[in-house]
Design a protein around this motif. Structure first.
Motif, short mmCIF file in Angstrom:
data_model
loop_
_atom_site.label_atom_id
_atom_site.label_comp_id
_atom_site.label_asym_id
_atom_site.label_seq_id
_atom_site.Cartn_x
_atom_site.Cartn_y
_atom_site.Cartn_z
N HIS A 273 0.84 -1.19 0.00
CA HIS A 273 0.00 0.00 0.00
C HIS A 273 0.88 1.24 0.00
O HIS A 273 2.09 1.19 0.19
CB HIS A 273 -0.92 0.00 1.22
CG HIS A 273 -1.72 -1.27 1.37
ND1 HIS A 273 -2.83 -1.56 0.61
CD2 HIS A 273 -1.54 -2.34 2.20
CE1 HIS A 273 -3.31 -2.74 0.95
NE2 HIS A 273 -2.55 -3.24 1.92
N ARG A 274 0.26 2.37 -0.19
CA ARG A 274 0.98 3.64 -0.21
C ARG A 274 1.49 3.98 1.18
O ARG A 274 1.08 3.39 2.18
CB ARG A 274 0.08 4.76 -0.71
CG ARG A 274 -1.17 4.97 0.13
CD ARG A 274 -1.95 6.17 -0.36
NE ARG A 274 -1.21 7.39 -0.14
CZ ARG A 274 -1.65 8.60 -0.48
NH1 ARG A 274 -2.84 8.72 -1.07
NH2 ARG A 274 -0.93 9.66 -0.27
N ALA A 275 2.38 4.95 1.25
CA ALA A 275 2.95 5.36 2.53
C ALA A 275 1.84 5.85 3.46
O ALA A 275 0.96 6.61 3.04
CB ALA A 275 3.99 6.45 2.33
N PRO A 276 1.85 5.44 4.73
CA PRO A 276 0.78 5.85 5.66
C PRO A 276 0.85 7.33 5.97
O PRO A 276 1.90 7.96 5.91
CB PRO A 276 1.04 4.99 6.90
CG PRO A 276 2.50 4.66 6.82
CD PRO A 276 2.84 4.56 5.37
N ARG A 277 -0.29 7.88 6.33
CA ARG A 277 -0.40 9.31 6.64
C ARG A 277 -1.17 9.48 7.95
O ARG A 277 -2.36 9.79 7.95
CB ARG A 277 -1.10 10.07 5.52
CG ARG A 277 -0.41 9.97 4.16
CD ARG A 277 -1.18 10.70 3.10
NE ARG A 277 -1.24 12.12 3.40
CZ ARG A 277 -2.06 12.97 2.78
NH1 ARG A 277 -2.93 12.52 1.88
NH2 ARG A 277 -2.05 14.24 3.10
N PRO A 278 -0.53 9.26 9.09
CA PRO A 278 -1.24 9.43 10.37
C PRO A 278 -1.61 10.88 10.60
O PRO A 278 -0.89 11.80 10.20
CB PRO A 278 -0.22 8.93 11.40
CG PRO A 278 1.10 9.11 10.74
CD PRO A 278 0.88 8.87 9.28
N ARG A 279 -2.72 11.09 11.27
CA ARG A 279 -3.21 12.45 11.55
C ARG A 279 -2.53 13.00 12.79
O ARG A 279 -2.43 12.33 13.81
CB ARG A 279 -4.72 12.43 11.74
CG ARG A 279 -5.35 13.82 11.91
CD ARG A 279 -6.87 13.69 12.04
NE ARG A 279 -7.43 13.16 10.81
CZ ARG A 279 -7.78 13.91 9.75
NH1 ARG A 279 -7.60 15.23 9.80
NH2 ARG A 279 -8.29 13.36 8.68
N ARG A 280 -2.05 14.23 12.70
CA ARG A 280 -1.40 14.90 13.81
C ARG A 280 -2.12 16.20 14.13
O ARG A 280 -2.65 16.87 13.25
CB ARG A 280 0.07 15.24 13.47
CG ARG A 280 0.97 14.06 13.28
CD ARG A 280 1.33 13.40 14.59
NE ARG A 280 1.82 14.37 15.55
CZ ARG A 280 3.05 14.88 15.55
NH1 ARG A 280 3.94 14.46 14.65
NH2 ARG A 280 3.44 15.76 16.46
N GLN A 281 -2.14 16.53 15.42
CA GLN A 281 -2.69 17.79 15.88
C GLN A 281 -1.53 18.75 16.16
O GLN A 281 -0.73 18.52 17.06
CB GLN A 281 -3.53 17.58 17.15
CG GLN A 281 -4.74 16.69 16.96
CD GLN A 281 -5.82 17.34 16.11
OE1 GLN A 281 -5.94 18.56 16.06
NE2 GLN A 281 -6.59 16.52 15.41
#
Length: 403
Positions: A273-281
């Motif tokens: 799969h594509r590179a992960p993109r975790p959500r940051r605040q």
């Protein structure tokens, strides 16, 4: 903006540094007493970072930063840092302006306290937790003062290289102050310093950290080359402990630059799969957040957090490098196997041709013998030979009828 930092109703700005309050809260540096008379503590030569003694200012309040060991030529260290940084197309005047801001009292205080914080964190783990909190509070106050003193037009230019410069200053100071511990100051340790200080100042852990431009030349060439290939570990639990950062009195926070996004999500690393993109605040950096929390500003929540998906590509790039390395190894193995098969085929061809030549020689020898025999028979009496053949034939027929 109103603030409730003290018992009195004080009004000030969010990033205002109250130097008077800091000096009032901090006690004077401790001094040794001998029979009622005060004497200054004599410096002791320490060659291993594990044996380093914290200065008296480390136990104080927010007034005075900790001094660096006297054996460090700080002027040469600063000059090396300015020469190592890549300012792209900026002019020499811009470089000099950046260097002037970098040598300011607030910036120097950040470097000094960061030096002693890193000694406590990396080489004296869990032994000086109170000192680490005091140092971090002082680092945050001086960083906010530095941030406020920089011209807004130069902030982006200055802080773009600031984390790298502070990491260099800390490493060079350790390298010169503790020569017997240089085996610990490896490439991995340097990258960890850059990631840590970048996280402190920007709340973002950088990826693809490069420290190849770090060079410490004191007149005899670069002295950092010999220690770049060694392995470094922090205490007995280096794997888990090096991925967290203590921020003031808060709980530990992870260094996302050293953790894969798949591991954070509870998944196995995969290239499917594509590179992960975790959500940051994102709102404040840990240094600014610690300063605002310590001052108890009532307007701290007026700045709203920004939610952002941040691509963690370094882990995927490492997996791609591993995959490409495996493909290269397979290609090399296949080429070696093909070369081996070709060599075996050539050897087999040589052997077959050798056997063919031997058989040809044997056939020619047998043919010559037959020709000689034929000539011998023709030279003798052919009638006698013919009678011999007829009698032999009749004898064979007689045996056949008798059977």
């Amino acid at each position: 903006m109103a603030s409730s930092a003290s018992s009195t109703s004080k009004v000030g700005f969010l990033t205002e540094v109250d130097a008077g309050a800091e000096q009032a809260d901090s006690p004077a540096p401790a001094e040794k007493t001998v029979e009622g008379s005060q004497v200054a503590a004599l410096p002791v030569s320490v060659y291993r970072v594990e044996d380093a003694e914290l200065p008296a200012e480390a136990y104080g309040g927010l007034s005075n930063p900790c001094p660096l060991p006297p054996s460090i030529p700080i002027a040469k260290v600063m000059t090396n840092i300015a020469q190592n940084l890549d300012f792209k197309a900026w002019s020499e005047q811009a470089r000099n302006m950046w260097f002037k801001d970098f040598k300011s009292p607030c910036s120097q205080a950040v470097i000094n306290d960061t030096f002693w914080f890193c000694i406590c964190w990396y080489f004296k783990p869990d032994k000086h937790l109170d000192v680490e909190r005091n140092l971090f509070d002082r680092i945050s106050a001086n960083f906010v003062g530095l941030f406020s003193s920089i011209n807004p037009a130069r902030k982006d230019f200055f802080f773009r290289c600031y984390a790298d410069a502070v990491a260099q200053a800390v490493l060079y100071a350790m390298f010169l102050a503790y020569p017997k511990s240089r085996v610990h100051f490896t490439e991995k340790f340097r990258k960890d310093l850059v990631i840590r200080i970048s996280y402190w100042t920007s709340n973002i852990c950088p990826e693809f950290v490069d420290t190849s431009h770090w060079k410490l030349n004191l007149g005899g060439g670069d002295v950092l080359q010999a220690t770049s290939s060694q392995t470094w570990q922090r205490g007995a639990d280096a794997t888990n402990a090096s991925t967290t950062i203590r921020v003031g009195n808060s709980s530990t926070q992870p260094l996302l630059g050293q953790l894969s996004a798949d591991s954070l999500a509870g998944k196995r690393a995969s290239l499917a799969h594509r590179a992960p993109r975790p959500r940051r605040q994102l709102r404040y950096s840990p240094l600014v957040e610690n300063f605002l929390r310590a001052r108890k500003y009532s307007s701290v929540n007026l700045v709203r957090a920004t939610s952002m998906n941040m691509t963690t590509a370094e882990e995927r790039a490492k997996l791609m490098d591993v995959k490409h390395a495996m493909l290269a190894e397979r290609a090399t193995a296949a080429r070696e196997h093909c070369d081996k098969m070709v060599q075996e085929y050539d050897d087999l061809c040589v052997e077959v041709k050798k056997k063919e030549r031997q058989l040809q020689m044997q056939a020619q020898t047998a043919k010559k013998r037959l020709e000689i025999r034929r000539k011998e028979v023709l030279r003798s009496d052919p009638h006698e030979y013919a009678n011999y053949l007829v009698s032999l034939h009749m004898l064979q027929q007689g045996f056949g009828q008798a059977g």
